[in-house]
Scaffold this active site. Structure first.
Site, mmCIF file in Angstrom:
data_model
loop_
_atom_site.group_PDB
_atom_site.id
_atom_site.type_symbol
_atom_site.label_atom_id
_atom_site.label_comp_id
_atom_site.label_asym_id
_atom_site.label_seq_id
_atom_site.Cartn_x
_atom_site.Cartn_y
_atom_site.Cartn_z
ATOM 1 N N LYS A 113 -6.262 -40.831 -19.454
ATOM 2 C CA LYS A 113 -7.090 -40.526 -20.700
ATOM 3 C C LYS A 113 -6.303 -41.286 -21.892
ATOM 4 O O LYS A 113 -5.463 -41.048 -22.587
ATOM 5 C CB LYS A 113 -6.847 -38.866 -21.048
ATOM 6 C CG LYS A 113 -7.780 -38.184 -21.962
ATOM 7 C CD LYS A 113 -8.315 -38.850 -23.235
ATOM 8 C CE LYS A 113 -7.278 -38.735 -24.236
ATOM 9 N NZ LYS A 113 -7.437 -39.221 -25.599
ATOM 10 N N GLU B 205 -9.108 -42.680 -27.668
ATOM 11 C CA GLU B 205 -10.473 -43.180 -28.101
ATOM 12 C C GLU B 205 -10.648 -44.244 -29.192
ATOM 13 O O GLU B 205 -11.794 -44.605 -29.412
ATOM 14 C CB GLU B 205 -11.279 -41.890 -28.473
ATOM 15 C CG GLU B 205 -11.003 -41.263 -29.656
ATOM 16 C CD GLU B 205 -9.540 -40.392 -29.582
ATOM 17 O OE1 GLU B 205 -9.309 -39.447 -30.372
ATOM 18 O OE2 GLU B 205 -8.803 -40.348 -28.698
ATOM 19 N N ARG B 206 -9.650 -44.521 -29.537
ATOM 20 C CA ARG B 206 -9.755 -45.543 -30.918
ATOM 21 C C ARG B 206 -10.009 -46.958 -30.454
ATOM 22 O O ARG B 206 -10.689 -47.694 -30.939
ATOM 23 C CB ARG B 206 -8.415 -45.687 -31.709
ATOM 24 C CG ARG B 206 -8.390 -44.212 -32.486
ATOM 25 C CD ARG B 206 -7.205 -44.269 -33.426
ATOM 26 N NE ARG B 206 -6.563 -43.002 -33.823
ATOM 27 C CZ ARG B 206 -5.705 -42.538 -34.537
ATOM 28 N NH1 ARG B 206 -4.868 -43.800 -35.036
ATOM 29 N NH2 ARG B 206 -5.342 -41.630 -34.894
ATOM 30 N N SER C 284 2.586 -38.814 -31.329
ATOM 31 C CA SER C 284 3.192 -38.404 -32.174
ATOM 32 C C SER C 284 4.239 -36.963 -31.577
ATOM 33 O O SER C 284 3.938 -36.472 -30.732
ATOM 34 C CB SER C 284 2.399 -37.509 -33.157
ATOM 35 O OG SER C 284 1.798 -36.558 -32.858
ATOM 36 N N CYS D 24 6.076 -47.756 -31.755
ATOM 37 C CA CYS D 24 7.033 -46.622 -31.795
ATOM 38 C C CYS D 24 8.265 -47.206 -31.842
ATOM 39 O O CYS D 24 9.155 -46.626 -32.146
ATOM 40 C CB CYS D 24 6.794 -45.952 -30.462
ATOM 41 S SG CYS D 24 6.918 -46.762 -28.973
#
Length: 497
Positions: free
Chosen positions: A173, A176-177, A226, A281
């Site tokens: 998954k 979606e960006r 996050s 990150c």
């Protein structure tokens, strides 16, 4: 306009939920595609498809599974330029940075080629009278990865390559960006000979994430994003008995000792702090010069370098970095800069007014640099995820070590020094998962492992390296004795050696 669905059973499948999300081109600010957002039923269909395909894949010997990955590497190399451009156009990072994104994922695929050796168990002959003992590693079944927007090639490969090599089926998954590259990776795995259903891609949002977390046919889930969502996913996955490795936010510090090479230190801060517009990150977002003289020297050299950063199109080979991923991301970073000003930090360089000529609707922002930041400020405590560097002045070595050690995040940290004793003490003492000594972005090579501490990581096992094999397999131990020489009659005592 492109329409992006899902990839299930080796085929592109249109979304049926009726829900879609816009995929922007950060350079222009325009919508370039729409991606379908899967429903719970669509997610379940992908899981059922993977579950049906997995037993035959698990029964395929490790060498043959490895050959699929070897062919996949050839195909990635063949399509590398096209994938890098697609990645850059959906994410906003420059093409050289996009190629680095792909390469760091490829390195983990290369590690997974060793799976015939890595999955070997142990054997002891004569563990007891006529007893042999051996162990074997077996795949979990169907596993899943929920991956972030900032590394749409690297982190999916970090997840699915070792999982599939171990004999699992994988549900991906992606964000979606920027879903284009994850879909392309699935196509290439199929072209490389992976059986349909072993790598299914489900695009979606929270609905599909929760469907994955609640589905009892998913044995393990990995996540990067996050910290608040990492904790949510870890706890919800645990509620249904899943293994989970969930990696969250970061506030990576770089300590600059008085004896450090200042030019080298500034180069490191520029690249690690502003590369990919700070959307990493492992980006360095806090510089910690030790002593007033060190801090003053650092600022003297750092300010003109930040002011001269070249922000440009993702396709511009001379650009230092490109736009942020979305307008919402851009506005969030600008809000943090305003918070820093209100909190009393000194904004030495303000890049908020930058506009790209001819691309005024793009999501661009110039580099920002704060001085005199203190550890009680939000811009120090929270992850900004943009081209913003905060300088926190430390009076001595002990205070410098305490800053990253006491911070709630513990992803990466670096120290720049010529003093081997100081570096050794720092590496031993600092309460952070990954340490760089004169290396600003200490991402370990693929045959080690990647993972942060504290609120940067939830779960006992890290990403890639030996930990990935442990995470995606379960150990079965067999105690074996054959009839010859076995005395008759029941024995009611516990077996011993």
């Amino acid at each position: 306009m492109r329409s992006i669905g899902h990839f299930i059973g080796g085929k592109h499948v249109k979304g049926t939920s009726g829900r879609f999300a816009d995929v922007f081109e950060p350079m222009t600010g325009e919508v370039q595609a729409q991606v379908a957002l899967a429903s719970k039923a669509e997610t379940r269909a992908a899981i059922e498809n993977a579950k049906a395909a997995q037993p035959d894949w698990a029964a395929t010997n490790p060498q043959r599974r490895t050959r699929v990955l070897m062919k996949f590497l050839e195909l990635v190399a063949r399509d590398n330029d096209a994938m890098a451009e697609l990645l850059a156009r959906e994410h906003g990072k420059t093409i050289p940075d996009a190629k680095g994104d792909i390469l760091r994922g490829v390195e983990v695929v290369e590690f997974a080629l060793g799976i015939p050796h890595l999955m070997k168990g142990e054997y002891t002959e004569g563990a007891g009278p006529g007893i042999d003992l051996y162990s074997m590693r077996q795949p979990l079944g169907v596993v899943a990865g929920i991956t972030p927007f900032n590394f749409p090639a690297m982190i999916p490969m970090w997840k699915f390559a070792p999982a599939i090599a171990c004999g699992n089926a994988f549900i991906l998954k992606p964000s979606e960006r920027d879903p284009g590259v994850p879909m392309k990776l699935a196509e290439l795995m199929l072209e490389a000979g992976l059986p349909p259903g072993i790598l299914n891609v489900v695009n979606g949002d929270k609905e599909s994430v929760d469907a994955i977390l609640d589905d009892r046919d998913i044995a393990a889930v990995g996540f990067v994003g996050s910290s608040s969502i990492a904790q949510y996913i870890y706890e919800r996955a645990a509620a249904t008995g899943k293994r989970a490795q969930c990696f969250g936010g970061a506030k990576n510090h770089m300590i600059i000792m008085p004896d450090a090479d200042m030019d080298q230190s500034v180069d490191a801060l520029i690249g690690a702090g502003y590369g990919a517009a700070g959307e990493r990150c492992m980006a360095v977002s806090v510089a910690v010069p030790v002593g007033k003289t060190t801090a003053d020297r650092l600022m003297e050299k750092l300010i003109p370098r930040v002011e001269s950063l070249k922000i440009g199109l993702s396709t511009d080979p001379t650009a230092d970095y490109g736009p942020l991923v979305t307008k919402a991301a851009l506005e969030r970073v600008k809000d943090y800069v305003e918070i820093g000003i209100k909190e009393g930090a000194k904004l030495a360089v303000d890049g908020r007014g930058f506009k790209m000529q001819g691309y005024e609707k793009g999501f661009y922002m110039g580099g920002c640099l704060f001085d005199n930041v203190t550890k009680d400020m939000r811009i120090y405590k929270e992850e900004i995820f943009g081209p913003v560097l905060s300088v926190v002045r430390a009076k001595d070595f002990d205070e410098a070590v305490a800053l990253p050690s006491d911070h709630e995040y513990g992803n990466g940290v670096a120290i720049f020094t010529r003093d081997g004793d100081a570096a050794r003490e720092f590496a031993a003492k600092v309460n952070v998962g990954m340490v760089g000594i004169n290396v600003p972005i200490p991402v370990p090579v693929a045959y080690y492992t990647f993972g942060g501490w504290k609120r940067s990581g939830f779960g006992d096992l890290n990403q890639y390296g030996p930990d990935s094999v442990r995470f995606y397999t379960k150990t079965k131990t067999v105690t074996s004795r054959w009839p010859s020489g076995v005395k008759e009659g029941a024995d009611f005592s516990i077996p011993t050696s």
